[in-house]
Write a protein that holds these residues in place. Structure first.
Motif, PDB file in Angstrom:
ATOM      1  N   UNK A  53       0.840  -1.216   0.000  1.00 46.52           N
ATOM      2  CA  UNK A  53       0.000   0.000   0.000  1.00 46.52           C
ATOM      3  C   UNK A  53       0.865   1.252   0.000  1.00 46.52           C
ATOM      4  N   UNK A  54       1.898   1.225   0.860  1.00 43.64           N
ATOM      5  CA  UNK A  54       2.785   2.405   0.918  1.00 43.64           C
ATOM      6  C   UNK A  54       3.458   2.612  -0.434  1.00 43.64           C
ATOM      7  N   UNK A  55       3.897   1.531  -1.063  1.00 49.02           N
ATOM      8  CA  UNK A  55       4.536   1.651  -2.375  1.00 49.02           C
ATOM      9  C   UNK A  55       3.578   2.251  -3.402  1.00 49.02           C
ATOM     10  N   UNK A  56       2.311   1.816  -3.347  1.00 44.30           N
ATOM     11  CA  UNK A  56       1.323   2.353  -4.289  1.00 44.30           C
ATOM     12  C   UNK A  56       1.132   3.853  -4.099  1.00 44.30           C
ATOM     13  N   UNK A  57       1.095   4.278  -2.817  1.00 49.13           N
ATOM     14  CA  UNK A  57       0.914   5.715  -2.532  1.00 49.13           C
ATOM     15  C   UNK A  57       2.112   6.515  -3.038  1.00 49.13           C
ATOM     16  N   UNK A  58       3.324   6.028  -2.788  1.00 47.17           N
ATOM     17  CA  UNK A  58       4.535   6.740  -3.232  1.00 47.17           C
ATOM     18  C   UNK A  58       4.561   6.852  -4.754  1.00 47.17           C
ATOM     19  N   UNK A  59       4.252   5.735  -5.426  1.00 45.43           N
ATOM     20  CA  UNK A  59       4.243   5.770  -6.891  1.00 45.43           C
ATOM     21  C   UNK A  59       3.222   6.752  -7.415  1.00 45.43           C
ATOM     22  N   UNK A  60       2.042   6.767  -6.780  1.00 46.31           N
ATOM     23  CA  UNK A  60       0.989   7.694  -7.205  1.00 46.31           C
ATOM     24  C   UNK A  60       1.437   9.146  -7.057  1.00 46.31           C
ATOM     25  N   UNK A  61       2.084   9.469  -5.936  1.00 45.65           N
ATOM     26  CA  UNK A  61       2.554  10.848  -5.703  1.00 45.65           C
ATOM     27  C   UNK A  61       3.614  11.240  -6.709  1.00 45.65           C
ATOM     28  N   UNK A  62       4.536  10.314  -7.000  1.00 43.96           N
ATOM     29  CA  UNK A  62       5.585  10.626  -7.966  1.00 43.96           C
ATOM     30  C   UNK A  62       5.006  10.870  -9.353  1.00 43.96           C
ATOM     31  N   UNK A  63       4.060  10.025  -9.741  1.00 45.87           N
ATOM     32  CA  UNK A  63       3.436  10.215 -11.049  1.00 45.87           C
ATOM     33  C   UNK A  63       2.645  11.518 -11.117  1.00 45.87           C
TER      34      UNK A  63
END
Length: 424
Positions: A53-63
């Motif tokens: 979940x944390x990885x998904x949030x980080x990826x979303x913010x970067x994108x």
């Protein structure tokens, strides 16, 4: 965000949707067999799920950060420079001739002849009218006869005195005889002087029957018909002569403008050798064109009219082709001052707010600064800045509505804009 941006980030959204779907399926399967998994495995599964979940949030913010870059407002700037500025004033003026002479009959008599063509150019001393001279010729002849008589009597008295004087010296004549002879001679001499004066007056009066022009110029139509009785007690104005090779233009200025000119050490109507320029005027003709000659201000009234609060100013202007007509009204443009090395900015760059004026100055780091300035006269599309701005600074001339103080901008200079336009 436009359509081009949506097309650009569509793969990223698809990746997120696929990743979320996979997590949902994983969650449903793990829920079925959750009870069958030992406690230690459950703890490791929860940890892995949290990391996912944390990885998904980080990826979303970067994108998201990558797809919404910061957009700076683009403004057009201009570098502040100095130039010499001519300051003009506009007034309503009236044209009058340099000379306007009325031709009048100085003696009474019947008008016999007119010796000119109306509306033509005449020379100074040219004979214009003839008034019946018979009466005045007779008076001149009578005065001449009286003079001759007085001269004869004076000559007789002189001879008598010359005879008595030697006899008196020989005691052959009395003192009374000598005194009478001297008195008779002096009286006769005085009569000669009186008659000479009468003759001069009679000849002058006779000369007035020939009316001559006192000035060169264009003559008007006659005001009296041939055969009319003219002169003292009757119609005396015969015509007018207008000299308009040079015309004078009168206009009025306000007392405030007078004080402003004094503050700039400008004395209208007086030549100043310390200046490289003189106050001159141009006039606009009835068809809207500007008269090609200039006129210099040569007189300013030393007092203010208390009724109007204005003072009169006069300028002389050449009129070789007689395009300017006396009595004509015109619009006068007066050069009032020349501001040397003045800071000038486009008027559109200034914003007036609460009685003050400000503009936006772009610093070297492309940060805009709201700068209040003291403005001077407005000349055409530009305004003089008295204080608050330095040469070489950049000011915003287009895009003011986008700005606020301390905002970072992207600049486009007017020079580069003009170059790009020329290339196109």
């Amino acid at each position: 965000m436009n359509t081009g941006d949506n097309d650009k980030i569509r793969p990223e959204k698809l990746l997120l949707q696929t990743y979320a779907s996979y997590l949902q399926q994983l969650y449903r399967r793990s829920k079925v067999c959750w009870r069958k998994i030992p406690a230690k495995v459950k703890r490791w599964s929860a940890l892995i799920l949290g990391l996912a979940v944390v990885s998904a949030i980080v990826v979303s913010c970067l994108l998201k950060r990558r797809t919404t870059p910061e957009v700076l407002p683009v403004v057009e700037v201009e570098e502040v420079k100095t130039e010499d500025v001519n300051i003009y004033g506009e007034y309503a003026g009236r044209i009058r001739a340099q000379q306007f002479v009325e031709i009048r009959a100085r003696v009474e008599g019947y008008l016999e002849r007119m010796l000119f063509a109306e509306g033509t150019y005449i020379e100074k001393g040219q004979t214009l009218f003839i008034i019946d001279p018979k009466l005045y010729q007779a008076r001149a002849n009578r005065a001449k006869a009286q003079l001759n008589k007085a001269k004869a009597q004076a000559l007789k008295a002189e001879r008598d005195l010359n005879r008595i004087r030697p006899l008196f010296e020989q005691n052959a004549a009395s003192q009374l005889d000598l005194d009478n002879a001297v008195a008779a001679y002096e009286s006769a001499t005085a009569d000669v002087a009186v008659c000479e004066a009468d003759l001069t007056q009679a000849e002058l009066t006779l000369g007035y029957t020939s009316v001559q022009s006192p000035a060169s110029g264009y003559i008007s139509e006659r005001n009296a018909d041939i055969g009319a009785l003219v002169g003292p007690g009757n119609q005396s104005l015969l015509a007018t002569v207008v000299k308009s090779d040079t015309v004078r233009i009168d206009f009025s200025m306000t007392s405030l403008e007078y004080l402003q000119s004094k503050a700039r050490n400008i004395n209208l109507g007086q030549r100043d050798s310390t200046r490289t320029w003189d106050p001159y005027i141009t006039v606009t003709l009835a068809d809207g064109s500007v008269y090609p000659f200039r006129g210099l201000v040569d007189f300013a009234d030393p007092q203010i009219d208390s009724k109007t609060g204005t003072f009169s100013v006069r300028a002389e202007m050449p009129n070789p082709d007689h395009i300017l007509l006396p009595g004509q009204f015109t619009r006068v443009k007066l050069l009032m001052d020349v501001r040397e090395n003045a800071i000038v900015v486009p008027s559109k760059a200034l914003i007036i707010e609460n009685g003050g004026a400000y503009l936006y100055v772009v610093r070297p780091d492309d940060i805009v600064e709201k700068r209040f300035v003291e403005t001077g006269p407005e000349v055409g599309n530009n305004t003089i800045v008295e204080r608050g701005l330095a040469v070489g600074e950049r000011i915003v001339v287009e895009g003011l509505h986008k700005l606020s103080h301390a905002m970072k901008v992207e600049t486009l200079s007017t020079t580069s804009k003009e170059t790009a336009t020329e290339e196109e």
